[in-house]
Design a protein around this motif. Structure first.
Motif, PDB file in Angstrom:
ATOM      1  N   GLU A 179      18.225  38.789   8.104  1.00  0.00           N
ATOM      2  CA  GLU A 179      19.552  39.200   7.646  1.00  0.00           C
ATOM      3  C   GLU A 179      20.139  40.273   8.559  1.00  0.00           C
ATOM      4  O   GLU A 179      21.350  40.314   8.781  1.00  0.00           O
ATOM      5  N   ILE A 180      19.289  41.148   9.070  1.00  0.00           N
ATOM      6  CA  ILE A 180      19.767  42.192   9.979  1.00  0.00           C
ATOM      7  C   ILE A 180      20.328  41.557  11.255  1.00  0.00           C
ATOM      8  O   ILE A 180      21.416  41.931  11.726  1.00  0.00           O
ATOM      9  N   ILE A 181      19.608  40.599  11.807  1.00  0.00           N
ATOM     10  CA  ILE A 181      20.090  39.917  13.003  1.00  0.00           C
ATOM     11  C   ILE A 181      21.403  39.198  12.715  1.00  0.00           C
ATOM     12  O   ILE A 181      22.354  39.248  13.509  1.00  0.00           O
ATOM     13  N   ALA A 182      21.476  38.541  11.562  1.00  0.00           N
ATOM     14  CA  ALA A 182      22.706  37.832  11.196  1.00  0.00           C
ATOM     15  C   ALA A 182      23.878  38.801  11.058  1.00  0.00           C
ATOM     16  O   ALA A 182      25.002  38.498  11.485  1.00  0.00           O
ATOM     17  N   GLN A 183      23.626  39.965  10.458  1.00  0.00           N
ATOM     18  CA  GLN A 183      24.683  40.961  10.314  1.00  0.00           C
ATOM     19  C   GLN A 183      25.164  41.461  11.669  1.00  0.00           C
ATOM     20  O   GLN A 183      26.371  41.598  11.905  1.00  0.00           O
ATOM     21  N   LEU A 184      24.235  41.744  12.566  1.00  0.00           N
ATOM     22  CA  LEU A 184      24.613  42.220  13.896  1.00  0.00           C
ATOM     23  C   LEU A 184      25.443  41.180  14.635  1.00  0.00           C
ATOM     24  O   LEU A 184      26.431  41.518  15.308  1.00  0.00           O
ATOM     25  N   GLU A 185      25.067  39.917  14.497  1.00  0.00           N
ATOM     26  CA  GLU A 185      25.835  38.854  15.143  1.00  0.00           C
ATOM     27  C   GLU A 185      27.225  38.738  14.525  1.00  0.00           C
ATOM     28  O   GLU A 185      28.224  38.529  15.232  1.00  0.00           O
ATOM     29  N   GLU A 186      27.293  38.866  13.208  1.00  0.00           N
ATOM     30  CA  GLU A 186      28.591  38.776  12.527  1.00  0.00           C
ATOM     31  C   GLU A 186      29.507  39.925  12.923  1.00  0.00           C
ATOM     32  O   GLU A 186      30.741  39.756  12.958  1.00  0.00           O
ATOM     33  N   MET A 187      28.943  41.069  13.254  1.00  0.00           N
ATOM     34  CA  MET A 187      29.749  42.235  13.619  1.00  0.00           C
ATOM     35  C   MET A 187      30.461  42.056  14.959  1.00  0.00           C
ATOM     36  O   MET A 187      31.467  42.712  15.216  1.00  0.00           O
ATOM     37  N   GLY A 188      29.953  41.163  15.812  1.00  0.00           N
ATOM     38  CA  GLY A 188      30.594  40.928  17.094  1.00  0.00           C
ATOM     39  C   GLY A 188      30.456  42.122  18.023  1.00  0.00           C
ATOM     40  O   GLY A 188      29.569  42.962  17.895  1.00  0.00           O
ATOM     41  N   GLY A 189      31.370  42.212  18.976  1.00  0.00           N
ATOM     42  CA  GLY A 189      31.294  43.261  19.988  1.00  0.00           C
ATOM     43  C   GLY A 189      31.916  44.568  19.585  1.00  0.00           C
ATOM     44  O   GLY A 189      31.825  45.560  20.317  1.00  0.00           O
ATOM     45  N   GLY A 190      32.576  44.608  18.446  1.00  0.00           N
ATOM     46  CA  GLY A 190      33.231  45.837  18.002  1.00  0.00           C
ATOM     47  C   GLY A 190      34.324  45.520  17.014  1.00  0.00           C
ATOM     48  O   GLY A 190      34.593  44.348  16.691  1.00  0.00           O
ATOM     49  N   ILE A 191      34.948  46.562  16.472  1.00  0.00           N
ATOM     50  CA  ILE A 191      36.016  46.351  15.489  1.00  0.00           C
ATOM     51  C   ILE A 191      37.167  45.559  16.088  1.00  0.00           C
ATOM     52  O   ILE A 191      37.773  44.702  15.428  1.00  0.00           O
ATOM     53  N   ARG A 192      37.473  45.788  17.348  1.00  0.00           N
ATOM     54  CA  ARG A 192      38.550  45.037  18.019  1.00  0.00           C
ATOM     55  C   ARG A 192      38.031  43.808  18.770  1.00  0.00           C
ATOM     56  O   ARG A 192      38.796  43.149  19.457  1.00  0.00           O
ATOM     57  N   GLN A 193      36.732  43.533  18.636  1.00  0.00           N
ATOM     58  CA  GLN A 193      36.140  42.375  19.292  1.00  0.00           C
ATOM     59  C   GLN A 193      35.282  41.613  18.292  1.00  0.00           C
ATOM     60  O   GLN A 193      34.064  41.616  18.364  1.00  0.00           O
ATOM     61  N   PRO A 194      35.906  40.947  17.318  1.00  0.00           N
ATOM     62  CA  PRO A 194      35.121  40.230  16.299  1.00  0.00           C
ATOM     63  C   PRO A 194      34.337  39.084  16.891  1.00  0.00           C
ATOM     64  O   PRO A 194      34.656  38.570  17.957  1.00  0.00           O
ATOM     65  N   ALA A 195      33.286  38.703  16.170  1.00  0.00           N
ATOM     66  CA  ALA A 195      32.458  37.573  16.625  1.00  0.00           C
ATOM     67  C   ALA A 195      33.286  36.304  16.641  1.00  0.00           C
ATOM     68  O   ALA A 195      34.152  36.105  15.801  1.00  0.00           O
TER      69      ALA A 195
END
Length: 404
Positions: free
Chosen positions: A388-404
């Motif tokens: 779940e941690i890995i999935a969350q990190l992937e969902e977060m993308g590159g940043g607030i202005r860089q969504p996955a």
């Protein structure tokens, strides 16, 4: 012609969820203020642990992470030291975030987040007593009678949230019939293993410690957790009670409790509210404990609150706050993935607390045999949590202005 300054988004509550929401919205380019009912934003509790997703969120919203906390490797064990579950975070994640699980003191996080707030963003002594969504804006009435208009209200006002109550009515707290006593010490304890977080279960009591770092000092935080009638008075001497609970445990826990000053010990009863199926309505939404109050068994309550802010900011990048359809669509996009994730964490924490502390006495040997001899807990906690941690990190993308 001068363009009028738009009314800012209002975040109600100056805890981790509220500050994270405000900083994330600012990172997204939106105007925002925090209204806090008390005279100062202050931490509720002393000890804390954070997983990589909230660490990523804090870094992205401008919180200074230098030297914040200490890395820990988590295991679930029985009283004899047999490992029932080993929570192994991939090495590249550990390298990026300085550890798979960070132990720290809650006041340290508050100070870092407060320092990241621009001057004037946090307004203390502001108690909101009434909320009205007027369609094109939300009108707030303060205890002084003053009224404030905002294009978007974020209720980050805790487990007793008045915003949640306004949206969805009152709902009873769910008593877990558990309490936790926790403390911390910077005294040297040779038995303690730096960088390890062993969650040890006796028949009815959990005992745990983890490494911490605070203002350059290295130490340990600990907690003991047991069944407790919420109607009963708290123990007269918390430290003495904690010492009695810790005494049967192997290793460092008894020595850590013994080394802790009484003024560095706290207690809190564990309760939550059943998860909501929706957080948002119109121009109002929820975040943090207002949306998903969580037992410490998840070790993720504050972390999920911080991540709420990150995802809320991400969904509001470029959204015109005067456009009601755009705002409501952004709030729907914010809550859609968050509700299943947080609900699963809340429910798992509740179930684990019941299994470990409220199983009838005749069933405890059966429970322990299953946990000791089968991979059940390893699959449920040791493998599911890192996934779940890995999935969350992937969902977060590159940043607030860089969504996955």
């Amino acid at each position: 012609m001068t363009t009028p300054t738009p009314d800012p988004i209002v975040v109600l509550g100056g805890g981790p969820a509220g500050m994270a929401c405000a900083l994330a919205l600012r990172t997204a380019g939106q105007p925002v203020v925090i209204l806090e009912r008390y005279r100062e934003a202050r931490p509720a509790g002393n000890i804390l642990n954070l997983w990589p997703p909230p660490l990523k969120a804090l870094r992205e919203i401008g919180v200074d992470m230098t030297g914040l906390g200490a890395p820990n490797h988590s295991t679930f064990q029985n009283l004899r030291g047999h490992v029932r579950a080993d929570v192994r975070i991939p090495q590249h994640v550990v390298d990026e975030f300085g550890g798979g699980f960070i132990g720290l003191l809650r006041p340290d996080l508050y100070r870092r987040m407060l320092a990241a707030l621009p001057e004037g963003m946090l307004r203390t002594g502001q108690e909101v007593v009434a909320v009205e969504d007027r369609g094109d804006a939300v009108r707030l009435t303060l205890g002084t009678g003053e009224q404030i208009t905002t294009p978007l209200l974020v209720g980050a006002d805790g487990i007793d949230s008045m915003v949640r109550r306004h949206l969805w009515g009152d709902s009873p707290k769910r008593e877990h019939r558990l309490h936790i006593i926790g403390g911390y010490t910077f005294d040297p304890v040779p038995e303690a293993r730096w960088g390890e977080l062993p969650l040890i279960h006796a028949a009815t009591v959990q005992g745990t410690y983890s490494s911490i770092r605070s203002d350059g000092r290295e130490g340990y935080q600990w907690w003991v957790l047991e069944a407790w009638d919420p109607a009963a008075p708290e123990p007269a001497d918390l430290l003495a009670h904690a010492r009695r609970l810790a005494a049967p445990f192997p290793g460092a826990l008894p020595a850590l409790v013994a080394a802790t000053p009484a003024d560095q010990v706290q207690r809190w009863q564990i309760r939550d509210r059943k998860p909501l199926k929706r957080w948002s309505k119109g121009r109002i939404t929820l975040a943090g404990d207002a949306a998903h109050a969580t037992s410490p068994y998840a070790a993720y309550g504050a972390g999920m609150s911080i991540s709420d802010g990150y995802f809320l900011g991400q969904r509001l990048v470029g959204v015109g706050l005067a456009d009601t359809a755009a705002v409501t669509a952004a709030l729907a996009a914010y809550e859609r993935p968050r509700i299943p994730h947080t609900t699963a964490q809340v429910q798992q924490a509740y179930v684990l607390g019941q299994v470990f502390h409220h199983a009838p006495a005749p069933l405890r040997p059966v429970r322990d045999l299953i946990l000791d001899r089968t991979p059940l807990l390893q699959k449920q906690v040791g493998e599911r949590s890192p996934g779940e941690i890995i999935a969350q990190l992937e969902e977060m993308g590159g940043g607030i202005r860089q969504p996955a």
